[in-house]
Design an enzyme around this catalytic site. Sequence first.
Site, PDB file in Angstrom:
ATOM      1  N   ASP A 208       0.873  -1.339  -0.193  1.00 42.78           N
ATOM      2  CA  ASP A 208       0.040   0.095  -0.092  1.00 42.78           C
ATOM      3  C   ASP A 208       0.966   1.256  -0.161  1.00 42.78           C
ATOM      4  O   ASP A 208       1.997   1.160   0.361  1.00 42.78           O
ATOM      5  CB  ASP A 208      -0.948  -0.030   1.143  1.00 42.78           C
ATOM      6  CG  ASP A 208      -0.349  -0.672   2.360  1.00 42.78           C
ATOM      7  OD1 ASP A 208       0.897  -0.633   2.453  1.00 42.78           O
ATOM      8  OD2 ASP A 208      -1.094  -0.980   3.203  1.00 42.78           O
TER       9      ASP A 208
ATOM     10  N   ASN B  29      -7.959  -3.365  14.290  1.00 36.98           N
ATOM     11  CA  ASN B  29      -9.404  -3.605  13.532  1.00 36.98           C
ATOM     12  C   ASN B  29      -9.355  -4.604  12.813  1.00 36.98           C
ATOM     13  O   ASN B  29     -10.436  -5.013  12.074  1.00 36.98           O
ATOM     14  CB  ASN B  29      -9.722  -2.265  13.174  1.00 36.98           C
ATOM     15  CG  ASN B  29      -9.166  -1.762  11.723  1.00 36.98           C
ATOM     16  OD1 ASN B  29      -8.388  -2.732  11.355  1.00 36.98           O
ATOM     17  ND2 ASN B  29      -9.745  -0.922  11.213  1.00 36.98           N
TER      18      ASN B  29
ATOM     19  N   GLU C 233      -9.991  -2.092   5.245  1.00 34.22           N
ATOM     20  CA  GLU C 233     -10.355  -1.963   6.314  1.00 34.22           C
ATOM     21  C   GLU C 233     -11.870  -2.828   6.533  1.00 34.22           C
ATOM     22  O   GLU C 233     -12.286  -3.271   5.405  1.00 34.22           O
ATOM     23  CB  GLU C 233     -10.898  -0.573   6.343  1.00 34.22           C
ATOM     24  CG  GLU C 233      -9.898   0.411   6.221  1.00 34.22           C
ATOM     25  CD  GLU C 233      -8.822   0.584   7.439  1.00 34.22           C
ATOM     26  OE1 GLU C 233      -8.896  -0.198   8.278  1.00 34.22           O
ATOM     27  OE2 GLU C 233      -8.411   1.621   7.422  1.00 34.22           O
TER      28      GLU C 233
ATOM     29  N   HIS D 211      -7.615  -5.034  10.175  1.00 36.20           N
ATOM     30  CA  HIS D 211      -7.124  -4.753   8.659  1.00 36.20           C
ATOM     31  C   HIS D 211      -5.981  -5.509   8.426  1.00 36.20           C
ATOM     32  O   HIS D 211      -5.002  -5.759   9.070  1.00 36.20           O
ATOM     33  CB  HIS D 211      -7.322  -3.449   8.479  1.00 36.20           C
ATOM     34  CG  HIS D 211      -5.914  -2.564   8.874  1.00 36.20           C
ATOM     35  ND1 HIS D 211      -5.906  -1.122   9.061  1.00 36.20           N
ATOM     36  CD2 HIS D 211      -4.549  -2.923   8.956  1.00 36.20           C
ATOM     37  CE1 HIS D 211      -4.827  -0.640   9.322  1.00 36.20           C
ATOM     38  NE2 HIS D 211      -4.093  -1.744   9.306  1.00 36.20           N
TER      39      HIS D 211
HETATM   40  C1  F6R Z   1       1.224  -1.624   6.354  1.00 37.29           C
HETATM   41  C2  F6R Z   1      -0.078  -2.403   6.272  1.00 37.29           C
HETATM   42  C3  F6R Z   1      -0.846  -2.088   7.360  1.00 37.29           C
HETATM   43  C4  F6R Z   1       0.104  -2.817   8.875  1.00 37.29           C
HETATM   44  C5  F6R Z   1      -0.762  -2.569   9.889  1.00 37.29           C
HETATM   45  C6  F6R Z   1      -0.098  -2.914  11.153  1.00 37.29           C
HETATM   46  O1  F6R Z   1       1.745  -1.911   4.839  1.00 37.29           O
HETATM   47  O2  F6R Z   1      -0.470  -2.732   5.082  1.00 37.29           O
HETATM   48  O3  F6R Z   1      -1.714  -3.355   7.507  1.00 37.29           O
HETATM   49  O4  F6R Z   1       0.641  -3.767   8.490  1.00 37.29           O
HETATM   50  O5  F6R Z   1      -1.500  -1.399  10.058  1.00 37.29           O
HETATM   51  O6  F6R Z   1       0.868  -1.762  11.446  1.00 37.29           O
HETATM   52  P1  F6R Z   1       1.973  -2.123  12.629  1.00 37.29           P
HETATM   53  O7  F6R Z   1       2.869  -2.913  12.110  1.00 37.29           O
HETATM   54  O8  F6R Z   1       2.626  -0.550  12.449  1.00 37.29           O
HETATM   55  O9  F6R Z   1       1.500  -2.345  13.763  1.00 37.29           O
END
Ligand code: F6R
Length: 240
Positions: free
Chosen positions: A67, A136, A143, A138
């Site tokens: 992303d 959440n 989401e 995701h």
């Molecule tokens: C990032 C991504 C997100 C993160 C998720 C967890 O490329 O796709 O889904 O993996 O938000 O983020 P952290 O590791 O910062 O808790």
Amino acid sequence: MEIKVFENAEEIAVAAANLYKELLTEKPDAVLGLATGATPVPTYQKLIKMYENGEISFKDVTTFNLDEYCDLDKNDKNSYYTFMHENLFNSVDIKEENVNFLDGNAADYDAESKRYAEAIKAAGGVDLQLLGIGTNGHIAFNEPADEFTDEAFRVTLTQSTINSNQKYFGDVPMPRYAMTMGIGSIMRSKKILLIATGASKADAIKKLASGEVTPQIPCSILNNHADTIVMVDKAAAELL
Ligand code: F6R
């Protein structure tokens, strides 16, 4: 889907990096799907060490990141493009032309989604997709929603994600939109490795482990993937 519990983040990083070593030894031109965020950083540090020790090389590797924020310059200090260069790419022998990102500033998001899907296909598909998980549930920026997505799309970030990620932007308001790979594109990866550390992920991991598959818990789709490993530390496993 296999869930493995480790003592701490360090142990996960060692196990995850070993999985990459195995893959790159067997297939030096592997296609890697990569994630940003805090969770994969220790794994990226181990991969850099392995590269420095001559155990692995990225010279024939192709990468696709999950992303990228919209409305942020690619070279902004908070872009995922910058994050990956600072945390991995600048320290290994990957070729810049083999590094792929969604363009968060594309004029036509649908065309950008098609371009990314075609590039992944042309590369032979993703061999190993690394995922973190949102509090959440995701994965990438998929989401909670009424249905599972397929290819990449532009997403409006939820308040929960903004609350989690605003800290990286300090006083500057973070972007409200991102381009993200869809659930379908993630599920087409040959192998998936999801890593989660810390108590804030325990609820999402509990929901993932329950086996119920619903787009309200985007990560739950991984229950339908044939080759997924979930590595969690004790804190993230505390509700299992
Ligand atoms: C990032 C991504 C997100 C993160 C998720 C967890 O490329 O796709 O889904 O993996 O938000 O983020 P952290 O590791 O910062 O808790």
